[in-house]
Structure formats: structure tokens, C-alpha cells
Design a protein around this motif. Structure first.
Motif, PDB file in Angstrom:
ATOM      1  N   ASP A 412      51.306  37.866 -15.584  1.00 26.73           N
ATOM      2  CA  ASP A 412      51.209  36.634 -14.788  1.00 26.73           C
ATOM      3  C   ASP A 412      50.525  35.812 -15.630  1.00 26.73           C
ATOM      4  O   ASP A 412      49.181  36.146 -16.091  1.00 26.73           O
ATOM      5  N   VAL A 413      50.865  35.638 -17.018  1.00 27.64           N
ATOM      6  CA  VAL A 413      49.928  34.244 -18.609  1.00 27.64           C
ATOM      7  C   VAL A 413      48.999  33.775 -17.445  1.00 27.64           C
ATOM      8  O   VAL A 413      47.837  33.935 -18.243  1.00 27.64           O
ATOM      9  N   ASN A 414      49.168  33.140 -16.342  1.00 27.12           N
ATOM     10  CA  ASN A 414      48.080  32.126 -15.980  1.00 27.12           C
ATOM     11  C   ASN A 414      46.814  33.354 -15.317  1.00 27.12           C
ATOM     12  O   ASN A 414      45.912  32.558 -15.408  1.00 27.12           O
ATOM     13  N   ARG A 415      46.745  33.494 -14.933  1.00 28.52           N
ATOM     14  CA  ARG A 415      45.933  35.006 -14.748  1.00 28.52           C
ATOM     15  C   ARG A 415      44.906  35.587 -15.768  1.00 28.52           C
ATOM     16  O   ARG A 415      43.899  35.380 -16.024  1.00 28.52           O
ATOM     17  N   ILE A 416      46.249  35.840 -16.550  1.00 27.29           N
ATOM     18  CA  ILE A 416      45.416  36.219 -18.298  1.00 27.29           C
ATOM     19  C   ILE A 416      44.394  35.381 -18.916  1.00 27.29           C
ATOM     20  O   ILE A 416      43.385  35.303 -18.545  1.00 27.29           O
ATOM     21  N   ALA A 417      45.513  33.862 -18.639  1.00 26.60           N
ATOM     22  CA  ALA A 417      44.602  33.050 -19.026  1.00 26.60           C
ATOM     23  C   ALA A 417      43.135  32.359 -18.717  1.00 26.60           C
ATOM     24  O   ALA A 417      42.323  32.304 -18.667  1.00 26.60           O
ATOM     25  N   GLY A 468      61.891  31.369 -31.538  1.00 26.81           N
ATOM     26  CA  GLY A 468      61.569  31.192 -30.516  1.00 26.81           C
ATOM     27  C   GLY A 468      62.230  30.106 -29.120  1.00 26.81           C
ATOM     28  O   GLY A 468      62.414  28.956 -29.756  1.00 26.81           O
ATOM     29  N   VAL A 469      61.641  31.002 -28.345  1.00 29.89           N
ATOM     30  CA  VAL A 469      62.295  29.991 -27.249  1.00 29.89           C
ATOM     31  C   VAL A 469      61.059  29.445 -25.634  1.00 29.89           C
ATOM     32  O   VAL A 469      60.955  30.606 -25.909  1.00 29.89           O
ATOM     33  N   LEU A 470      61.352  28.692 -25.221  1.00 31.01           N
ATOM     34  CA  LEU A 470      59.699  28.389 -24.875  1.00 31.01           C
ATOM     35  C   LEU A 470      60.514  28.840 -23.397  1.00 31.01           C
ATOM     36  O   LEU A 470      60.967  28.125 -22.483  1.00 31.01           O
ATOM     37  N   VAL A 471      59.648  29.614 -22.485  1.00 37.11           N
ATOM     38  CA  VAL A 471      60.051  30.096 -20.525  1.00 37.11           C
ATOM     39  C   VAL A 471      58.382  29.925 -20.607  1.00 37.11           C
ATOM     40  O   VAL A 471      57.512  29.702 -20.300  1.00 37.11           O
ATOM     41  N   GLY A 472      58.909  29.626 -19.291  1.00 39.34           N
ATOM     42  CA  GLY A 472      58.174  29.445 -18.397  1.00 39.34           C
ATOM     43  C   GLY A 472      57.822  31.108 -17.565  1.00 39.34           C
ATOM     44  O   GLY A 472      58.026  31.579 -17.477  1.00 39.34           O
ATOM     45  N   VAL A 473      56.098  30.961 -16.752  1.00 39.86           N
ATOM     46  CA  VAL A 473      55.585  32.228 -16.361  1.00 39.86           C
ATOM     47  C   VAL A 473      56.110  32.457 -15.193  1.00 39.86           C
ATOM     48  O   VAL A 473      56.470  31.933 -13.738  1.00 39.86           O
ATOM     49  N   CYS A 474      56.912  33.589 -14.726  1.00 39.99           N
ATOM     50  CA  CYS A 474      57.619  34.243 -13.456  1.00 39.99           C
ATOM     51  C   CYS A 474      57.640  36.235 -13.703  1.00 39.99           C
ATOM     52  O   CYS A 474      57.735  36.610 -15.033  1.00 39.99           O
ATOM     53  N   HIS A 475      57.734  36.732 -12.841  1.00 39.21           N
ATOM     54  CA  HIS A 475      58.171  38.218 -13.844  1.00 39.21           C
ATOM     55  C   HIS A 475      58.994  39.018 -14.264  1.00 39.21           C
ATOM     56  O   HIS A 475      60.394  38.588 -14.164  1.00 39.21           O
ATOM     57  N   GLY A 476      59.323  38.563 -15.863  1.00 42.54           N
ATOM     58  CA  GLY A 476      60.139  39.299 -16.487  1.00 42.54           C
ATOM     59  C   GLY A 476      60.078  37.874 -17.535  1.00 42.54           C
ATOM     60  O   GLY A 476      60.935  38.177 -18.142  1.00 42.54           O
ATOM     61  N   PHE A 477      60.108  37.034 -16.720  1.00 43.71           N
ATOM     62  CA  PHE A 477      60.196  35.792 -17.449  1.00 43.71           C
ATOM     63  C   PHE A 477      61.836  35.403 -17.586  1.00 43.71           C
ATOM     64  O   PHE A 477      62.467  35.545 -16.145  1.00 43.71           O
ATOM     65  N   VAL A 478      62.352  35.706 -18.393  1.00 41.59           N
ATOM     66  CA  VAL A 478      63.960  35.531 -18.680  1.00 41.59           C
ATOM     67  C   VAL A 478      64.145  35.851 -18.827  1.00 41.59           C
ATOM     68  O   VAL A 478      65.436  36.593 -17.825  1.00 41.59           O
TER      69      VAL A 478
END
Ligand code: CAA
Length: 696
Positions: A412-417, A468-478
């Protein structure tokens, strides 16, 4: 808007200028303008010759791809080119930038060609699932020979001006001001009373035997599996040597139109635009500020970290590479050097470039040396505690405004942030292995990531040659989120009665470079096993049930690295060989679980492995993890080798029909009640409205 094509005069030479940004593509207005300016020049007795030149950054870079699929508007490009070739005055093309496709075909309709030393010339239509349809397949071989024409037309790679001069494709290479050079060249021609040079009147030089074409076809058969255009290109060039010019042109037209309406070309054109569109992030635009990235650091010199560092060195950006132990650092650097040396052995870079790139990678053991870098990418072990330690350190040492990125593929990138006091500066940069080769970069935006950080990272992706493709946070991303669903379905199909080789063959035949099981053998079976075991410990209620793949790992079958995984492998050979030992393990698993194997058709395998991904892709869109279907498609093409000629998972879904897919997904959901098969709301809505992911 001013006319896209204009005629001016320099003494007795007419100058036809094409001014249609961004790339002077040969759209309707340009074709009309080229025709009318030529007619005006021909009717002007004061003019003895004409130069055709592009304004801005390039000579025309091709037909206007956006017009393909729409009703054609006269004059056609071949008609315009024929008029240039048939005109009574000498015509010279003055080439700079990229003379590609229809652009080069216009130049081939001229008598002579002058190029700026930095120009590149090519016929890349094959990359769009097409062939040069405005005489290129008939004129180029007459100028450079059939063998060279095959290389250029089937390979689709442009050549530099100097090479074009050697091949006879251009007659003069100039530096400095192109127009001055072209005027001087044309004046010399006039003074020498140089003859007209209509390529249609020439014979094809060099080898023209039939075996040239059959051998060439054989040489590309494996690499071009599934593509149509390369094979049509060969046929068209063969027509240039076997038929008179006008019949050859007819053959070229016929082959071109067949390709133009093919699903493969539609898919390849879709990918061309999608690849450019992903860079445009909804909500951000050219005015979004960007941070200056001059220096970078990578944490972790393992396979991933080393590969990431190479990308920056390749782009001339200095990069610090940090490890905690000297021997790990030495090992990482040695691997990077070996990779570069292997590239040099293949002739792709020079020995000097190996040293230049190595010199850009500065090894370090201390976080304190990272105080001045503009961006840090963490590529350490996938464990939240380890990430926490790294990001706490980065927060301590990095200067304000430095971008702190994680290469995590699942966490989870939010937790890392949140481990830092500056979550606005943190985002994910998920490279795909091997990181110096794979073009995809999933850039993960956290809830608090600042817009200028996103804009900077998206821009940097392109600078280092990535998509580069922009994605959001979830398990495994896209990408991995969809992949995991497909892998689980592949295992389930084997549980029920399919063999691993049957499953793999179905997906290989669809166009994937390898099937799901060959892929897990390549990646290492222990990777997924470790993740599953962690889950079984931490969250047993939601953990996947044990299956025969767990037993393979426990029996020491880890994949290619142990020459035994789902398949067997011979020393130094990556060809998967079905294994009787694995069959026995699978049979035992079925027996132990009371499963009576049934016959499973290839169609069922295709539907279950692909539709589960389409359904997950729809959920990903619904949740806003990917902004548009094209983001999902580009991820699958550049991260997993999904065949370009199928345009991506969701483009493919549209071609199958979303309604058909929805019906099957729903049927399986009704049978199994499994959550993964619950139809996404988006899929349901599209099916009800009889729409596709891309239909407006
Ligand atoms: N038609 C329409 N638009 C085109 C185009 C074309 N042939 N080539 C490029 N563009 C557009 C791109 O979509 C992009 O648009 P946005 O800014 O709106 O995204 C813009 O021009 C700039 O393109 P790039 O971002 O790719 O810019 P670049 O500087 O990195 O590369 C290029 C320039 C090398 C010309 C590259 O765009 C390219 O390779 N273009 C395609 C060339 C090609 O395939 N030509 C053959 C066309 S088919 C043909 O000609 C058939 C025939 O025989 C008659």
C-alpha cells in the motif's frame, strides 16, 4: 488558419512548404495544397524547378493516421505523388526531421532528395499493421534494391541520413540550413542540365530471385507470429520485382486495403494513439509545474534496483546506488557491468559507452550521501517493516522537495507515504522485470501525492524511454491484479481436468509470448508461494486454499532456475517440457480432493482465463484505479507482452463483444458464486446498453 501548403519563389526555383503541425501529416488539406501548389508552379513559366520542404520540426511523418477508417477524400496520396512524378519540371525533396511513411513516399515521387544530416527516413507502416500504400513498396526497391527495401519496409525502422546516402536513397546530405543546401543542390542540377529521374522508370537493382523472398519470410516467421502486415509487405516488394510498375502499384493497393480493414491494423493503430494518450493525465495539463530532476538515487542493488539504475545511466542521468553491505553492492555493480558488456557484444553500444554509463552509477553505503538527489527510488525486499525503515531514513536525509518513490508491486503506497512527514512527495514507480528492458512503468499515485510530483514522474518516464501509466493504489495495482486472477483461473482449470500444457497453448495461440505456467516458471514459483504462505499465516480466512502448485514448490520445483517447475527444462534451454512427475502430483491432488477430471475445451480455457481479466479490468475502471480503458490496454501490451495486434485486453474484449463476455461471466458467477466472477457494474452497464469499453 493559414494554408497548410504554400508556394513561394527564390529566383527560378519554386518552394512548396508544408506547414501542418505537429508532424506535417499528409491529411486532406495538405494533399490538396500539395496538388494545387504543384499545378501553380508548373503553370509558372518563370520557374525551372521546385523544392518540397517541411516547416517546423519535420518533413511529413506520414499519412494522417486519424483519417484511416473514415471515408477517403480526394485527392488520394498516390494521385498526388503521381502528379509530382509526372510533372514537367525538376522536383527536389528537402528532408529534415523524420520523413516517414507517406512522407518518404512523397520524396520518392520527386526526382532527387537532399537531406539534413540529422534527418531520418523510413517506411514504418508495418508498425501500424499496414504497408506503404502510396507507391513506397514499388519505388523503394527500384532505388535501393529488393533486399534493402525488405529490411526497411518489413523491419519498419528508419535509417539515418548518412546511411540513406550510402544506399542511394538520398542524393546529397547537407548540414546547416536545409533550404540553402537544397537551393544550391537544385541550382547545380539545373546548371548541369541534370536529367529527370522518375523512379517508376527504373529497374530493381541487385538480387531479385524468388528465394530472396521465401528466405526472408522464413527469417521473420517466428518473431512476427500473428502479425499480418509483415507478410503482405514481402508480397508487395516481390511484386515490384515481378510486375511492371503500374501492375505492382495495383497489387500494393489491393494488399494495403486488405490490411487497412483488418482487425490487426485497427488494434495496432489504437496502440499507437493509446501509447501517446497515457502520457496525458486527466486533470493535469502542460501548465502543471514539474520538479527538476538532475540526479537520482536507487535503494537496493539487487536485480530490480540494478535494472532501475541502468535506465537512468542510459539516459545520461547520474544515479547513486545504495546497498547496506559492501559485498551486495559489489555484486550488483558486477551484474550491471556484465549486462552492459553483453549489450556491447551484440554491437548495440560501444565499449566507451559501457564505461560512460558505469561512471554515471555511483555506489554508496550511506544514506547520508543522498541529501542532494532530486528523486529516490526504493527497490528493497517486499516487506512493510523493511519499507518503513527505508522511508524513515529517506525522510531524515533527503532535501525538501525530493521525490520519494517506491518500486513496490503489491504494498500500500499510502501506508508507505505515511512513514514520512511528506506524503505529498511520495509515489509508486513500479518497474517490470527486467527493469532495464521492459518498457512499462506503472506510476502509482497515493491519496496525497502532489500534482507536480505526478507530472514530473510521468515526464521522467518518457525521458528514460519508458511508457508511464498512472494508476491508483490497490493490491497489485492494474497489471498484477488482473494477472493474479488469470493465474488462479489457470490453476483451477488444471484442478478440473485441463493439463498445464493445454492451458499454456491456448494463451500462446492467442498471441501471448508464453502461457501462464511457463510464465510462473520463468518468474520463479516460490515468489507466489511465499505470498500465499504469508497470507495463510496472517489472514487464513481470506487466504487461497492449498493447491498442487504449493506441492510443486515444496518438492523443490521452483521453475526455470531449478530446471523444474510446472514444466521440466533442459540445461541452457527455456523450452517447457511436460513432466510426468507433475502429472502425478496433479492427479494425486485431484484424488485427495475428490475431483473427477473432465474434458475441458480450448474455448473454455480461453474464455475463463481472458474473461476473468476483462471483468477485473472493468472493476479497476469502476474504482478509478485506472482512468481509461486505454491505460489498462497499454499496461498489458508493455508489461506482459499482450499481442499488439489485438490492441490490449479491453480492446480485444470489444472485438469479442462485451455482451458476449458479460453473459459468460454472469453464467459462471451463477454456477460458482465466486466473487471474482461477480460481474463488474461497468461490464453489466455496457452489456445492457450494448456498448463496448471504447464505444462512445
Ligand atoms: N498522423 C497523425 N498524427 C500523428 C502522426 C500521423 N502520421 N504522427 C504523429 N502524430 C501525432 C501524434 O499522435 C502526437 O499527437 P498528440 O501530440 O496529440 O499526442 C503528435 O503527432 C506528436 O507525435 P509524438 O508524440 O510521437 O512525437 P515525437 O516527436 O516523439 O515523434 C514521430 C514524432 C517520429 C513522427 C512519431 O510521431 C511517429 O513515429 N509517427 C508515426 C509515423 C508513421 O507511422 N508514419 C506512417 C503513417 S501511415 C502512412 O503513411 C500510410 C501510407 O503509406 C499512405
Amino acid at each position: 488558419m493559414s494554408d497548410p501548403v504554400s508556394l513561394s519563389r527564390d529566383g527560378d526555383i519554386g518552394i512548396i512548404r508544408i506547414d501542418y503541425p505537429p508532424v506535417n501529416a499528409l491529411g486532406h488539406g495538405v494533399r490538396t495544397g500539395l496538388q494545387s501548389c504543384l499545378r501553380e508552379a508548373m503553370a509558372d513559366d518563370s520557374l525551372q524547378a521546385v523544392i518540397v520542404i517541411g516547416e517546423g520540426k519535420t518533413f511529413p511523418a506520414g499519412a494522417d493516421i486519424r483519417e484511416f477508417g473514415k471515408p477517403p477524400q480526394p485527392p488520394s496520396l498516390p494521385e498526388v505523388i503521381n502528379e509530382y512524378e509526372a510533372s514537367d519540371k525538376l522536383v527536389v525533396a528537402a528532408i529534415h526531421g523524420t520523413a516517414l511513411g507517406g512522407g518518404l513516399e512523397v520524396a520518392l515521387g520527386c526526382d532527387y532528395r537532399v537531406a539534413l544530416d540529422s534527418a531520418r527516413l523510413g517506411l514504418p507502416e508495418v508498425n501500424l499493421g499496414l504497408l506503404p500504400g502510396a507507391g513506397g513498396t514499388q519505388r523503394l526497391p527500384r532505388l535501393v534494391g529488393a533486399r534493402q527495401a525488405l529490411d526497411m519496409i518489413v523491419g519498419g525502422k528508419p535509417v539515418k541520413a548518412a546511411q540513406a546516402r550510402e544506399l542511394g536513397l538520398v542524393d546529397d546530405v547537407v548540414s546547416g540550413d536545409l533550404l540553402d543546401g537544397a537551393l544550391a543542390f537544385t541550382r547545380r542540377l539545373l546548371a548541369d542540365r541534370a536529367p529527370r529521374r522518375r523512379i517508376r522508370e527504373m529497374d530493381v537493382p541487385g538480387d531479385t530471385g524468388a528465394e530472396l523472398f521465401s528466405e526472408f519470410e522464413q527469417s521473420i516467421a517466428r518473431k512476427q507470429r500473428g502479425f499480418k502486415a509483415p507478410f503482405s509487405c514481402i508480397k508487395a516488394v516481390q511484386a515490384a520485382v515481378e510486375l511492371p510498375f503500374d501492375q505492382g502499384i495495383e497489387r500494393e493497393r489491393e494488399l494495403f486495403f486488405k490490411l487497412l480493414i483488418s482487425p490487426e491494423s485497427a488494434a495496432q493503430r489504437h496502440v499507437f494513439f493509446a501509447e501517446r494518450e497515457v502520457a496525458k493525465v486527466p486533470g493535469l495539463d502542460k501548465t502543471t509545474p514539474k520538479r527538476d530532476i538532475q540526479t537520482v538515487a536507487v535503494i537496493g542493488a539487487g536485480t530490480m534496483g540494478g535494472g532501475i539504475a541502468m535506465n537512468f545511466a542510459n539516459a545520461g542521468i547520474p544515479v547513486k546506488l545504495l546497498e547496506v553491505k559492501q559485498d551486495a553492492l559489489d555484486k550488483g555493480l558486477a551484474i550491471i557491468r556484465r549486462n552492459y558488456q553483453n549489450t556491447a557484444k551484440k554491437g548495440r553500444i560501444s565499449a566507451e559507452q559501457v564505461e560512460q554509463r558505469m561512471a554515471l552509477i555511483q555506489p554508496t553505503l550511506s544514506y547520508d550521501e543522498l541529501g542532494d538527489v532530486d528523486l529516490v527510488i526504493e527497490a528493497v525486499f517486499e516487506n512493510m517493516d523493511v519499507k518503513k525503515a527505508v522511508f524513515t531514513e529517506l525522510d531524515r536525509v533527503c532535501k525538501p522537495g525530493a521525490i520519494l518513490a517506491t518500486n513496490t508491486s503489491t504494498l500500500d503506497v499510502n501506508r508507505i507515504a505515511a512513514f514520512t512527514g511528506r506524503p505529498q512527495d511520495v509515489m509508486g514507480m513500479h518497474f517490470f522485470s527486467p527493469a532495464n528492458v521492459m518498457r512499462l512503468l506503472e506510476n502509482v499515485r497515493g491519496d496525497k501525492t502532489a500534482d507536480d510530483v505526478i507530472a514530473t514522474v510521468m515526464d521522467l518516464s518518457r525521458r528514460i524511454g519508458k511508457v508511464g501509466v498512472l494508476v491508483g493504489v490497490c493490491h497489485g495495482f492494474v497489471g498484477n491484479r488482473m494477472l493474479h486472477k488469470r493465474q488462479a483461473e489457470a490453476v483451477q482449470l488444471v484442478n478440473e481436468g485441463a493439463s498445464p500444457q493445454q492451458v499454456d497453448k491456448v494463451l500462446f495461440d492467442l498471441g501471448f509470448p508464453m502461457g501462464p505456467f511457463a510464465m510462473s516458471d520463468l518468474a520463479g514459483m516460490d515468489v507466489g508461494y511465499r505470498i500465499r504462505e504469508e497470507l495463510r499465516k496472517d489472514d487464513p480466512d481470506n487466504a487461497p486454499p492449498r493447491n498442487w502448485t504449493d506441492e510443486l514448490v515444496e518438492a523443490g520445483r521452483l521453475g526455470q532456475k531449478t530446471r523444474a517447475g510446472v514444466f521440466d527444462y533442459q540445461e541452457g534451454d527455456r523450452t517447457p517440457i511436460p513432466s510426468p512427475d507433475v502429472d502425478a502430483i496433479i492427479e494425486k491432488y485431484r484424488r485427495d480432493n475428490g475431483i473427477t477430471p473432465r474434458h475441458i475445451s480450448d474455448q473454455e480455457i480461453l474464455e475463463r482465463c481472458m474473461y476473468v481479466m476483462v471483468n477485473e479490468g472493468a472493476k479497476i475502471l469502476e474504482e478509478g484505479i485506472a482512468a481509461r480503458p486505454l491505460d489498462v490496454d497499454v499496461i498489458w501490451i508493455y508489461g506482459y507482452g499482450f499481442p499488439v495486434y489485438r490492441g490490449g485486453v479491453l480492446f480485444w474484449a470489444d472485438q469479442v463483444g462485451v455482451k458476449t463476455i458479460f453473459d459468460k461471466v454472469n453464467e459462471i458467477y451463477q454456477q460458482t458464486g465466486s466473487d471474482v466472477w461477480k460481474p463488474a457494474q461497468l461490464l453489466t452497464d455496457l452489456a445492457e446498453q450494448n456498448k463496448g469499453f471504447y464505444s462512445k
